[in-house]
Design an enzyme around this catalytic site. Structure first.
Site, PDB file in Angstrom:
ATOM      1  N   CYS A 239       0.744  -1.281   0.002  1.00  0.00           N
ATOM      2  CA  CYS A 239       0.090  -0.017  -0.139  1.00  0.00           C
ATOM      3  C   CYS A 239       0.855   1.341   0.103  1.00  0.00           C
ATOM      4  CB  CYS A 239      -0.988   0.047   1.189  1.00  0.00           C
ATOM      5  SG  CYS A 239      -2.109  -1.548   1.429  1.00  0.00           S
TER       6      CYS A 239
ATOM      7  N   HIS B 249      -1.586   6.578   2.379  1.00  0.00           N
ATOM      8  CA  HIS B 249      -1.375   5.371   3.536  1.00  0.00           C
ATOM      9  C   HIS B 249      -1.280   6.238   4.790  1.00  0.00           C
ATOM     10  CE1 HIS B 249      -1.113   1.143   4.902  1.00  0.00           C
ATOM     11  NE2 HIS B 249      -0.309   1.917   5.955  1.00  0.00           N
TER      12      HIS B 249
END
Length: 557
Positions: free
Chosen positions: A86, A140
């Protein structure tokens, strides 16, 4: 109109020499006036979504709203993330820089401090007069975005995170014994959830609220909406299971670990193992396998989570119609990376295979990918997945190209191509704009000799995508999936062309971020036409010097 400083026909300071004074004032006006004809941007990014969608030819998944968006869009069938995890992927495509330039391979550094003070895509739009808004998971969260989702650099107002997000890893999954668990497979009754909702539902509601607000204020906007599903846990409204009877769910076509797969290439899916329902199976480390019936349950819940996501996208696009902005808003739909569903005996992301790096990517551009719509006519009527041939490009493209592509589509100056070393350069892009692929046939693009300004970026018109993944050791261990920077010893650089994937695993020094291509630990070569699932590694019985030369040329440019 005044001449440039110094008189005569000189250039205006800070602007390209070809710009005229009128262009200069128009540029200044467009940066500070919110009432221009510029296109708005709706940027939808999904967590862990591989292209299991009807518009990508999947016969099982029900995704009518995303398919409808695709029918009005240019759809890229060969789009790839730069790292299949991510934070590194998101920082890469939001800055337009590759992981070797952001120096983020894990979750634990902020690029502005650790690598360079790089401008981001939303920051660039903000600096050009856009209201920039973030809903859900775009950056993120945590260290890698300075605990602020890079606010205030990237966003006009503080980013929105759904309050239900904090319950994602709580014990909210009811087992057969009636008790609550933190399971991987987690269909739920939404009314029984904390707050009576789920994070993606809240994100859709907030995004719709913001669309109504920007319509009222008549501000041009860049609205990024990040959806969490189908990221684990596979927690979604239980009614979506009805769409996927278990007897219709098959195993992956290749659920075994390939015989010639180098051990360094394998990801042992540690995050899956830590869920209560998987832990109870007592599966051996590192290769498993999971029991067949549980594999089918994971695949069933992944598909159900995708259909749940599809309803949220449908509601959001329907709201874009409701506020009358479908005709002047570019919509981008993509994901941060894919997710293995048992292929090669692997689950989750954390690898260089197509199933982990390949993502959906589509652009809806009013007047370009679809004809203009009359006032009041709907582009995105909501479609119900329970009741209910597209423009595609096979060109290989990368998420790192999103920044320059959206800048070009919006009529902004495209960020310049980064120099070989760009840690000191605030604004540049390591990906090339892919707008040139939008309205051209595949044959026309192949024939264009001036279409690519960087020989190594296109390899004599062969479009390629570069991904990479770090490992702490040659064999799978507890931190192979997500090694911290200090533990990285090997980097797998992977080049995907339309007809092959070539990966070379080389020594890596985390102290100076250097890869040693003379210290080759392993290699992989898969030919797409004869081995589309990448099961038969022919690296050791094929001459591959030309591929290594290409990948080195790519990394140096």
């Amino acid at each position: 109109e005044r001449p440039p400083p110094g008189g005569g026909g000189g250039a205006w300071p800070g602007l390209p020499g070809a710009w005229s004074p009128s262009a200069y004032w128009n540029s200044i006006y467009s940066q500070f006036c919110f009432f221009t004809d510029h296109m708005n941007i709706l940027f939808i990014v999904v967590d862990d979504l591989r292209p299991v969608l009807g518009c990508y030819g999947d016969k099982l998944v029900k995704s009518p709203n995303i398919d409808q968006l695709a029918s009005h869009s240019i759809v890229f069938s060969n789009a790839y993330a730069q790292q299949a995890v991510c934070a590194p992927s998101r920082v890469s495509f939001l800055t337009g820089r590759r992981p070797d330039t952001t120096r983020l391979y894990d979750f634990y550094s902020y690029w502005r401090v650790h690598a360079g003070n790089y401008s981001t895509m939303p920051q660039y739009f903000k600096e050009n007069g856009y209201m920039t808004l973030s809903v859900g998971k775009v950056f993120h969260p945590g260290v890698s975005s300075n605990y602020s989702d890079d606010y205030p650099y990237s966003w006009s107002i503080p980013p929105f995170h759904p309050s239900a997000e904090k319950y994602e890893n709580y014990k909210t999954c009811r087992g057969k014994d009636g008790k609550l668990y933190a399971n991987l497979v987690c269909p739920v009754a939404v009314t029984e959830m904390p707050g009576g909702t789920l994070p993606d539902i809240q994100s859709t509601e907030e995004a719709i609220r913001l669309l109504n607000a920007v319509k009222t204020n008549k501000q041009k906007f860049f609205l990024a909406v990040g959806y969490h599903k189908p990221h684990i846990p596979l927690r979604y409204p239980q009614e979506f299971l009805k769409l996927y009877p278990l007897e219709n769910i098959t195993l992956a076509p290749d659920p075994w670990v390939p015989e010639k797969l180098p051990s360094v290439a394998y990801n042992p899916w540690m995050d899956i193992r830590q869920r209560d329902d998987v832990e109870a199976l007592n599966v051996s480390f590192p290769y498993g396998p999971l029991p067949d019936d549980f594999q089918r349950q994971i695949r069933q819940s992944y598909y159900a989570a995708v259909s749940y996501l599809d309803t949220q996208v449908g509601l959001l696009l329907n709201a874009l119609d409701d506020v009358g902005l479908s005709n002047n808003t570019i919509v981008v739909f993509t994901a941060d990376h894919g997710w293995s569903l048992g292929e090669h005996g692997e689950w989750a992301k954390y690898s260089n295979f197509d199933v982990a790096t390949r993502v959906p990517l589509m652009f809806y551009v009013p007047g370009m990918t679809t004809s203009s719509v009359n006032q009041g006519e709907r582009v995105f009527p909501y479609l119900d997945p329970f009741s209910h041939v597209l423009g595609q490009s096979k060109k290989v493209v990368e998420l790192v190209s999103l920044f320059p592509t959206l800048a070009e589509l919006a009529g902004l100056q495209v960020p310049p191509t980064c120099p070989e070393t760009s840690f000191h350069v605030a604004l540049c892009a390591e990906g090339a704009s892919i707008v040139r692929y939008f309205n051209a046939s595949e044959e026309k693009v192949e024939e264009e000799k001036g279409g690519c300004d960087d020989t190594y970026r296109c390899f004599n018109e062969e479009s390629v995508a570069l991904s990479q993944y770090p490992r702490p050791a040659d064999t799978p261990q507890w931190n192979s999936d997500k090694p911290k920077l200090k533990d990285i010893r090997i980097m797998g650089y992977s080049m995907r062309a339309v007809d092959y994937r070539y990966t070379v695993w080389v020594g890596f020094n985390p102290n100076n971020f250097s890869a040693d291509f003379e210290d080759v630990h392993a290699g992989e070569l898969y030919m797409v036409e004869t081995d589309p699932n990448q099961d038969y590694n022919i690296y050791n019985n094929t001459s591959h010097g030309v591929f290594l030369k290409k990948i080195l040329g790519f990394l140096k440019h």
